[in-house]
Design a protein around this motif. Structure first.
Motif, PDB file in Angstrom:
ATOM      1  N   SER A 177      20.712 -30.578   6.187  1.00 33.75           N
ATOM      2  CA  SER A 177      20.944 -31.864   6.995  1.00 33.75           C
ATOM      3  C   SER A 177      22.016 -30.751   7.954  1.00 33.75           C
ATOM      4  O   SER A 177      23.069 -30.482   7.389  1.00 33.75           O
ATOM      5  N   GLN A 186      25.416 -31.642   9.771  1.00 36.20           N
ATOM      6  CA  GLN A 186      26.633 -31.833   8.878  1.00 36.20           C
ATOM      7  C   GLN A 186      27.703 -31.745  10.764  1.00 36.20           C
ATOM      8  O   GLN A 186      27.249 -30.968  11.367  1.00 36.20           O
ATOM      9  N   TYR A 187      28.021 -33.140  10.772  1.00 31.33           N
ATOM     10  CA  TYR A 187      29.072 -32.836  12.336  1.00 31.33           C
ATOM     11  C   TYR A 187      28.636 -32.677  13.394  1.00 31.33           C
ATOM     12  O   TYR A 187      29.382 -32.222  14.126  1.00 31.33           O
ATOM     13  N   THR A 188      27.068 -33.026  13.605  1.00 34.36           N
ATOM     14  CA  THR A 188      26.277 -32.774  15.010  1.00 34.36           C
ATOM     15  C   THR A 188      28.148 -34.081  15.960  1.00 34.36           C
ATOM     16  O   THR A 188      28.012 -34.950  15.502  1.00 34.36           O
ATOM     17  N   SER A 189      28.000 -32.821  16.999  1.00 35.49           N
ATOM     18  CA  SER A 189      28.325 -34.436  17.812  1.00 35.49           C
ATOM     19  C   SER A 189      28.662 -35.019  19.080  1.00 35.49           C
ATOM     20  O   SER A 189      28.312 -35.237  19.712  1.00 35.49           O
ATOM     21  N   ILE A 190      28.419 -33.826  20.003  1.00 32.43           N
ATOM     22  CA  ILE A 190      28.132 -33.068  21.283  1.00 32.43           C
ATOM     23  C   ILE A 190      26.851 -34.434  21.589  1.00 32.43           C
ATOM     24  O   ILE A 190      26.041 -33.562  20.834  1.00 32.43           O
ATOM     25  N   GLU A 224      24.333 -33.876  23.950  1.00 36.78           N
ATOM     26  CA  GLU A 224      23.867 -33.254  24.982  1.00 36.78           C
ATOM     27  C   GLU A 224      23.174 -33.936  26.690  1.00 36.78           C
ATOM     28  O   GLU A 224      22.902 -34.920  26.070  1.00 36.78           O
ATOM     29  N   ARG A 282      28.954 -32.762  27.779  1.00 38.65           N
ATOM     30  CA  ARG A 282      29.677 -30.691  27.826  1.00 38.65           C
ATOM     31  C   ARG A 282      30.347 -30.568  29.318  1.00 38.65           C
ATOM     32  O   ARG A 282      30.627 -29.969  29.438  1.00 38.65           O
ATOM     33  N   VAL A 310      11.754 -26.709  17.826  1.00 34.27           N
ATOM     34  CA  VAL A 310      13.198 -26.897  16.901  1.00 34.27           C
ATOM     35  C   VAL A 310      13.735 -28.148  15.434  1.00 34.27           C
ATOM     36  O   VAL A 310      13.608 -27.764  14.313  1.00 34.27           O
ATOM     37  N   THR A 360      24.428 -27.978   6.614  1.00 30.35           N
ATOM     38  CA  THR A 360      25.058 -26.898   7.220  1.00 30.35           C
ATOM     39  C   THR A 360      25.941 -27.142   8.330  1.00 30.35           C
ATOM     40  O   THR A 360      25.985 -28.205   8.916  1.00 30.35           O
ATOM     41  N   GLN A 361      26.798 -25.952   8.418  1.00 29.85           N
ATOM     42  CA  GLN A 361      27.382 -26.808   9.794  1.00 29.85           C
ATOM     43  C   GLN A 361      27.324 -25.796  11.002  1.00 29.85           C
ATOM     44  O   GLN A 361      27.613 -25.690  11.695  1.00 29.85           O
ATOM     45  N   HIS A 419      25.969 -25.130  13.880  1.00 27.46           N
ATOM     46  CA  HIS A 419      24.896 -25.376  14.494  1.00 27.46           C
ATOM     47  C   HIS A 419      25.859 -25.588  15.730  1.00 27.46           C
ATOM     48  O   HIS A 419      27.083 -25.257  15.860  1.00 27.46           O
ATOM     49  N   GLY A 420      24.965 -25.885  17.200  1.00 27.62           N
ATOM     50  CA  GLY A 420      25.670 -26.207  18.636  1.00 27.62           C
ATOM     51  C   GLY A 420      26.419 -27.132  18.758  1.00 27.62           C
ATOM     52  O   GLY A 420      27.004 -27.526  19.861  1.00 27.62           O
ATOM     53  N   LEU A 421      27.071 -27.976  17.885  1.00 21.43           N
ATOM     54  CA  LEU A 421      26.530 -29.554  18.212  1.00 21.43           C
ATOM     55  C   LEU A 421      28.452 -29.721  17.387  1.00 21.43           C
ATOM     56  O   LEU A 421      28.253 -31.302  18.134  1.00 21.43           O
ATOM     57  N   TRP A 422      28.783 -29.242  17.179  1.00 20.88           N
ATOM     58  CA  TRP A 422      29.789 -29.417  16.929  1.00 20.88           C
ATOM     59  C   TRP A 422      31.031 -29.008  18.383  1.00 20.88           C
ATOM     60  O   TRP A 422      32.069 -30.579  18.442  1.00 20.88           O
ATOM     61  N   LYS A 423      31.130 -28.221  18.543  1.00 19.25           N
ATOM     62  CA  LYS A 423      32.141 -27.772  19.234  1.00 19.25           C
ATOM     63  C   LYS A 423      31.384 -27.939  21.122  1.00 19.25           C
ATOM     64  O   LYS A 423      30.641 -27.876  21.465  1.00 19.25           O
ATOM     65  N   ILE A 424      32.268 -28.412  21.886  1.00 19.67           N
ATOM     66  CA  ILE A 424      32.306 -28.369  23.190  1.00 19.67           C
ATOM     67  C   ILE A 424      31.869 -27.127  24.281  1.00 19.67           C
ATOM     68  O   ILE A 424      30.349 -27.213  25.168  1.00 19.67           O
ATOM     69  N   GLY A 448      29.674 -25.276  21.864  1.00 14.37           N
ATOM     70  CA  GLY A 448      28.411 -24.756  21.106  1.00 14.37           C
ATOM     71  C   GLY A 448      27.075 -24.791  21.873  1.00 14.37           C
ATOM     72  O   GLY A 448      27.044 -24.754  22.891  1.00 14.37           O
ATOM     73  N   GLU A 449      26.775 -23.093  21.192  1.00 13.54           N
ATOM     74  CA  GLU A 449      25.300 -23.070  21.355  1.00 13.54           C
ATOM     75  C   GLU A 449      24.561 -23.581  22.109  1.00 13.54           C
ATOM     76  O   GLU A 449      24.115 -23.926  20.448  1.00 13.54           O
ATOM     77  N   PRO A 450      23.828 -24.464  22.958  1.00 13.75           N
ATOM     78  CA  PRO A 450      22.616 -25.350  22.687  1.00 13.75           C
ATOM     79  C   PRO A 450      21.283 -25.072  22.105  1.00 13.75           C
ATOM     80  O   PRO A 450      20.816 -23.627  21.888  1.00 13.75           O
ATOM     81  N   ASP A 451      20.334 -26.097  21.273  1.00 13.16           N
ATOM     82  CA  ASP A 451      19.182 -25.093  20.150  1.00 13.16           C
ATOM     83  C   ASP A 451      17.552 -25.341  21.124  1.00 13.16           C
ATOM     84  O   ASP A 451      16.931 -24.732  20.352  1.00 13.16           O
ATOM     85  N   VAL A 452      17.753 -25.356  22.375  1.00 13.45           N
ATOM     86  CA  VAL A 452      16.999 -26.172  22.159  1.00 13.45           C
ATOM     87  C   VAL A 452      16.811 -25.490  24.235  1.00 13.45           C
ATOM     88  O   VAL A 452      17.855 -26.338  25.116  1.00 13.45           O
ATOM     89  N   HIS A 453      15.495 -25.375  24.431  1.00 11.30           N
ATOM     90  CA  HIS A 453      16.493 -24.750  26.057  1.00 11.30           C
ATOM     91  C   HIS A 453      15.001 -25.352  27.059  1.00 11.30           C
ATOM     92  O   HIS A 453      13.693 -24.593  27.225  1.00 11.30           O
TER      93      HIS A 453
END
Lengths: 476, 373
Positions: free
Chosen positions: A342, A344-348, A350, A380, A447, B207-208, B210-215, B217-222
């Motif tokens: 899982s 964790q801390y998914t925030s932004i 998109e 973003r 993905v 898991t941390q 991933h690209g969704l924690w930081k503004i 961050g690298e997107p995982d879907v393109h």
């Protein structure tokens, strides 16, 4: 019966005869009248018509029919029989003055706090039946299908509560800042509202918005697919100012915990970069105080981050050196990936967009021109461009962006379309200021699989059928 | 706007326009231009608010600073046994979560036995890979502090923050015992909670990366912004089945009743019943009145739809089933109204319907009349 129908002198029998006259599913534009009306049988339910046909009109059904006729009258006058009868002279809604043109209006302050017109009763927040088992840990969705522009009327802002909403007494409300600070502090609302303030327009989107649609088309309208989304002008104190004020530890302070004053005392971890960037400790919303459902008198607004971080009824901020793994970042709001791990801390949040009209559950009433409109946003940055497809993604056309295009705010787009009466699939696709392109559903699934619940920002598809009916579909 | 006579300098023109504009109370670009002529003056008071707010007293911080972190910072000393936990659980938690934390009546199940000894060994819950399994709290949670912190701050549901520290230890111990993470004679305390953390079944499941924690961050879907001939074939893979068209109520009543995109009538039969219930209403708002948004709003605002649907059994019976059952009963309205307000159980199975005491008799009658018809 209204005065108008009496004037027409039309008997109930004639109305009945008219009601049984079938009309095409997509009525043609009636003569020179400006407003297209629905065929009158739309106001009579099929089962009633059948029952009346079989057993005649008893008193109970007569009352029912009278009610429907009264309500249907306005529509009937613009189309069908009465339209034909009156066509020579013109539109009865023009020729016969309505009561509001011939009477004294209401006094000022009749409604000290203004309300929408009674004709707007359909445009309200709604729950999705069966989504949650309790109404306190639940969601009400914003009626995006009926909204305009980029600002959400405060009374239509979506709700997500974890243990019900509360109406906090602002004179008894306090904000505490503690943890890695040189001076733990307490502020009253009086204090906070004396401090320098900012007003910014930002969207708030729940991380689970569109979460019901990961596997298949599940809910019928844009209210339920995308309605955990709102955009308001928020007024308050920059969080960075308060953190500086309390002397946060710049070397060790890496995270801020935000905590609510309600029963759930919701907690969320904000990383210090976000906290010092554009986060607002807000009390104002769209020119007035926050609504109780939205955190009155104080909430956090964390622009671009899923709504759960914008903690409502904010009572405490703690600066720490490690994340907190609270219930809503360790059990919920974690995104299950296909490998069983899982995130964790998914925030932004998109970049994402959706056409709000026409959309699921609506009907195009005739061939011809329509203004297709929708919303786009990115956690973003700003919306750079929105493209719209009418053929399920084969070909795309660039829409107009309306009004202010602001960072981490909803952006309204419009594009003209002439419907030829054939089936069509409408989609919108946003590109944001980072160059990120909103993904196809299949790209997202490749993905992330279909079980992650949160952060579904895929392109939405609305199918227009030959009947004009629009439905929610997913493209393979 | 008017045209300036030839020969006016720009400066004079602006001043003249200012005068005209202020006379008619308007502003605009010209005003902004005028502002540029007179440079802005910054306020000298950019600070000075340092005395606003006050220092928090230690007792105040202690009263509110209740969070417990994964490294157990903030955890108060105390202890509680599985046995004590069971007693408190049955009194204060079981009504919602079931005796064994497995109920899904009000909340997602907390424990269901989907956790294996191998999971406890590896720290990864294998059943999370099985889409057919319900995901329970004990399958998902990676940090025992989360359970402690949440129960302490927010439980029980209707009386948060009413448990003692030892109560919370007991309840966490009982909950963990339901999936055999601790034994039934276990006593949990601040001394041994780290050992429990080392047995938590999904402790390695987060898991941390991933690209969704930081503004940034690298997107995982393109995707790419293709404009023409982007898809070779377009195939609809999924749509709402026709039997579910009305599962969210009549969509006609959820759209504006005028304008180019009105709502599709998804429930003819239901529409008729609603009209009957509201036929005495003034016919002022054509479709809104028809919509009898009255019953629908009541059903929604009182949470009825959380347990009941129109055509399908959910937790409680379908509204159509209730209507059918009491179709011939003369006092159906009075009976149903009373059942709505008082709640009950047994007529439709074991599930309990809570009393809807917040409804006035009139409102309950309104729902009952709609059902009876």
């Amino acid at each position: 019966m209204s005065g108008k129908s009496d004037k027409m002198g039309t008997s109930e029998k004639e109305f009945l005869a008219q009601a049984y006259t079938p009309s095409p599913t997509v009525p043609e534009r009636p003569g020179s009248f400006g407003q297209l009306r629905k065929a009158p049988e739309s106001f009579l339910e099929k089962s009633t018509i059948e029952a009346v046909s079989q057993s005649g009109v008893d008193e109970n059904r007569r009352r029912l029919l009278r009610t429907s006729f009264t309500t249907a009258l306005a529509g009937m006058l613009g189309a069908g029989l009465s339209a034909r009868a009156a066509a020579a002279e013109g539109d009865p809604d023009i020729l016969t003055l309505p009561p509001w043109s011939k009477s004294l209006g209401n006094a000022v302050a009749t409604n000290p706090y203004g309300q929408p017109s009674k004709y707007e009763a359909n445009i309200v927040r709604r729950q999705s039946p069966g989504l949650t088992q309790t109404a306190q840990a639940s969601v009400s969705f914003s009626p995006l299908q009926g909204m305009f522009g980029m600002i959400t009327a405060s009374g239509l802002h979506f709700e997500r509560h974890h243990q019900g909403w509360v109406d906090v007494d602002p004179r008894r409300h306090r904000l505490m800042i503690n943890g890695l600070v040189s001076k733990p502090m307490v502020f009253t609302m009086d204090d906070l509202m004396r401090l320098p303030s900012v007003s910014r327009i930002h969207f708030i989107e729940c991380g689970a918005n569109t979460g019901m649609e990961w596997g298949n088309a599940a809910v019928p309208t844009v209210q339920y697919t995308h309605g955990m989304l709102s955009c308001s002008e928020f007024t308050g104190v920059p969080l960075s100012l308060l953190l500086e004020h309390a002397g946060y530890d710049k070397a060790r302070g890496k995270y801020v915990l935000a905590e609510g004053a309600d029963g759930s005392s919701m907690t969320r971890t904000i990383d210090i970069e976000r906290a010092l960037d554009d986060v607002i400790v807000a009390y104002g919303m769209n020119g007035e105080m926050l609504r109780p459902e939205n955190g009155y008198p104080l909430r956090l607004v964390v622009p671009g981050v899923q709504g759960v971080s914008s903690v409502k009824w904010l009572r405490r901020l703690e600066v720490g050196d490690k994340p907190y793994a609270t219930k809503d970042e360790a059990i919920h709001y974690v995104d299950l990936m296909p490998d069983g791990q899982s995130r964790q801390y998914t925030s932004i949040q998109e970049a994402k967009s959706v056409i709000t009209s026409p959309s699921g559950g609506q009907r195009l009433m005739t061939k011809g021109y329509y203004n297709v409109t929708g919303l786009a946003w990115s956690g973003r940055g700003t919306v750079k461009r929105v493209d719209v497809s009418f053929d399920g993604g084969r070909n795309w056309y660039t829409a107009n962006l309306e009004g202010a295009v602001l960072p981490k705010a909803l952006t309204r787009f419009n594009i003209g379309w002439v419907w030829d009466g054939k089936p069509a699939i409408l989609q919108s696709r946003v590109v944001d200021s980072t160059g990120y392109v909103q993904p196809l559903k299949r790209q997202l699934k490749e993905v992330r699989g279909t079980r992650s619940v949160y952060h579904n920002n895929a392109i939405q598809s609305w199918r227009v059928m030959e009947s004009g009916e629009v439905e929610n579909v997913q493209i393979a | 706007m008017f045209k300036l006579p030839d020969g006016f300098t720009r400066h004079v023109g602006v001043l003249l326009m200012m005068a005209v504009l202020s006379a008619c109370g308007q502003g605009g670009d010209e005003k902004a231009e005028a502002a540029a002529v007179t440079p802005p003056v910054a306020s000298p008071w950019q600070s000075g608010y340092e005395d606003i707010g006050r220092t928090a007293k230690p007792a105040e911080v202690a009263a509110w600073d209740i969070d417990v972190r994964p490294d157990f910072t903030g955890l108060p000393a105390g202890s509680g046994s599985v046995e004590q936990g069971e007693e408190i659980w049955l009194a204060r938690c079981a009504a919602c979560h079931g005796d064994f934390g497995d109920s899904n009546k009000f909340f997602s199940p907390l424990a269901l036995g989907n956790v294996t000894p191998q999971d406890i060994e590896s720290g990864h819950v294998a059943a999370l890979n099985d889409p057919t399994r319900v995901r329970t709290t004990l399958m998902k949670v990676a940090t025992v502090s989360t359970l402690w912190d949440y129960i302490d701050r927010a439980m029980p549901w209707n009386a948060p923050k009413s448990l003692s520290t030892d109560d919370v230890y007991s309840l966490v111990a009982y909950l963990l015992s339901l999936d055999y993470i601790v034994d039934e004679d276990f006593v949990l305390s601040n001394e041994n909670i780290a050992e429990v953390q080392a047995r938590l079944p999904n402790r390695n499941g987060m898991t941390q990366d991933h690209g969704l924690w930081k503004i940034d961050g690298e997107p995982d879907v393109h995707n790419t912004a293709c404009m023409t001939d982007c898809e070779s074939s377009v195939e609809v893979a999924s749509s709402i089945p026709s039997f579910a068209r009305n599962a969210h109520g009549n969509l006609r009543d959820q759209m504006r009743s005028f304008g180019p995109f009105q709502g599709v009538n998804t429930s003819e039969e239901q529409g008729e019943k609603m009209m009957l219930a509201s036929e005495d209403k003034a016919p002022a708002a054509p479709k809104a009145g028809l919509a009898a948004s009255a019953p629908m709003d009541l059903l929604t605002s009182n949470g009825c739809l959380g347990c009941h649907q129109v055509d399908n059994k959910l937790v409680g019976p379908a509204f159509t089933a209730v209507a059918k059952k009491y179709a011939d009963r003369e006092d159906a309205v009075a009976y149903l109204s009373q059942k709505i307000r008082q709640g009950g159980s047994g007529v439709w199975g074991g599930a309990t319907m809570p009393p809807m005491a917040q409804l006035s008799e009139g409102k309950a009658d309104e729902i009952a009349s709609w059902l009876a018809q």
